[in-house]
Design an enzyme around this catalytic site. Sequence first.
Site, PDB file in Angstrom:
ATOM      1  N   GLY A 129      11.370  19.533 -21.270  1.00  0.00           N
ATOM      2  CA  GLY A 129      12.818  20.028 -21.264  1.00  0.00           C
ATOM      3  C   GLY A 129      13.128  21.302 -21.704  1.00  0.00           C
TER       4      GLY A 129
ATOM      5  N   HIS B 219       9.227  27.307 -17.320  1.00  0.00           N
ATOM      6  CA  HIS B 219       9.288  25.855 -16.663  1.00  0.00           C
ATOM      7  C   HIS B 219       9.368  25.985 -14.997  1.00  0.00           C
ATOM      8  CE1 HIS B 219      10.554  24.752 -20.798  1.00  0.00           C
ATOM      9  NE2 HIS B 219       9.462  23.907 -20.622  1.00  0.00           N
TER      10      HIS B 219
ATOM     11  N   HIS C 220      13.428  26.987 -19.188  1.00  0.00           N
ATOM     12  CA  HIS C 220      13.545  28.382 -18.830  1.00  0.00           C
ATOM     13  C   HIS C 220      12.932  28.747 -17.897  1.00  0.00           C
ATOM     14  CE1 HIS C 220       9.642  28.313 -20.909  1.00  0.00           C
ATOM     15  NE2 HIS C 220      10.063  27.758 -21.909  1.00  0.00           N
TER      16      HIS C 220
ATOM     17  N   SER D  29      11.005  26.955 -25.447  1.00  0.00           N
ATOM     18  CA  SER D  29      12.212  26.230 -25.570  1.00  0.00           C
ATOM     19  C   SER D  29      12.752  26.483 -27.011  1.00  0.00           C
ATOM     20  CB  SER D  29      12.173  24.841 -25.393  1.00  0.00           C
ATOM     21  OG  SER D  29      11.557  24.799 -24.156  1.00  0.00           O
TER      22      SER D  29
ATOM     23  N   GLY E 153       1.211  25.889 -18.162  1.00  0.00           N
ATOM     24  CA  GLY E 153       1.477  27.322 -18.182  1.00  0.00           C
ATOM     25  C   GLY E 153       0.568  27.799 -19.400  1.00  0.00           C
ATOM     26  N   GLN E 154      -0.054  28.867 -19.025  1.00  0.00           N
ATOM     27  CA  GLN E 154      -1.067  29.687 -19.979  1.00  0.00           C
ATOM     28  C   GLN E 154      -0.456  29.952 -21.376  1.00  0.00           C
ATOM     29  OE1 GLN E 154      -4.182  30.178 -19.795  1.00  0.00           O
ATOM     30  NE2 GLN E 154      -4.557  31.933 -21.305  1.00  0.00           N
ATOM     31  N   LYS E 155       0.866  29.888 -21.463  1.00  0.00           N
ATOM     32  CA  LYS E 155       1.557  30.000 -22.626  1.00  0.00           C
ATOM     33  C   LYS E 155       0.841  29.036 -23.719  1.00  0.00           C
ATOM     34  CE  LYS E 155       4.953  30.443 -25.914  1.00  0.00           C
ATOM     35  NZ  LYS E 155       5.478  29.095 -26.100  1.00  0.00           N
ATOM     36  N   ASP E 156       0.625  27.722 -23.442  1.00  0.00           N
ATOM     37  CA  ASP E 156      -0.104  26.880 -24.259  1.00  0.00           C
ATOM     38  C   ASP E 156      -1.731  26.669 -23.799  1.00  0.00           C
ATOM     39  OD1 ASP E 156       2.339  25.404 -25.752  1.00  0.00           O
ATOM     40  OD2 ASP E 156       2.946  25.880 -23.601  1.00  0.00           O
TER      41      ASP E 156
END
Length: 294
Positions: free
Chosen positions: A31, A37, A34, A187, A148-151
């Site tokens: 949740g 997501h 942004h 987030s 996501g590639q962010k993680d």
Amino acid sequence: MRILRTIPEVRAAIREARGGGAMIGLVPTMGAFHDGHLSLMRAARAGSDLVVVSLFVNPTQFGANEDLTAYPRDEARDAALAEAAGVDILFAPAPSEIYPEGFATNIHVAGLSDVLDGASRGAHHFDGVATVVTKLFGIVRPDTAYFGQKDAQQVLVVRRVVRDLDLDVRIVVCPIVREADGLAMSSRNVYLDPAARVQATALNRALDAGAAVFEAGDAAAGSILSAARDVLGGAGIDPEYLELRDAETLRPLARVDRDALLAVAAHVGAARLIDNHVLRVAEAPNDTETEAGA
Ligand code: AMP
């Protein structure tokens, strides 16, 4: 868009959609949506007939001293954003729905879970991720799941669970969505006060500096990391880790002689932030074929 709270409700909705031949896409989230997501939701919308987004702040992936209670929550806002992104089902269960009395299973991916964020936050973090994602796959049984590639490390852990447990789901990885100044959307960015928000831009700038060294022809980990560390130091950031590792196995690399993950985690103001760049090695030309053709 339907908001569902229980596993039987989700199963019934999925069964009905699947009966009509629908391909199911799942986007697991915690949740506080942004654009990162929303990019996953749009990818799911484009690639699936029925889009399910799970909204669950998973307690088991937080450590005792982490921000579980402070984690930003605004379901009404999230529901409006998800609906606008074309989501069909928002699955927002209570913790007791996911972890009923007597819940006892834990999925641990050895090796991948123990380095970088696993070393900083403790192995419980990726155990919590692997276990809840496997549960979500069991509940929704998606054809495709979007991450996501962010993680980046989370992606590797989830891929390994899928491979090792023969889960029948395709994993799609979407690129990191950034603010205009390069800060990776998160987030947790709401924790940043104005000064920390400026300071936080140093994470991506540090990764850029490391990547620039590699692109200029110096593949030594020492050179890449020291360029990145200089940028962090210049911004007054002492990273929790700044490492260069094999992008698939997460083994440490002394040189970028294969695709590498340049990853950073740092406390900036009240937030713990992570970011990464992948340094890609161009495919070597096939000399044998060249010779045979000459
Ligand atoms: P979270 O709600 O933080 O657990 O994230 C849910 C999903 O969104 C995960 O697959 C994240 O990797 C992904 N995600 C988070 N931030 C970004 C971002 N800035 N760009 C792309 N994907 C993201």
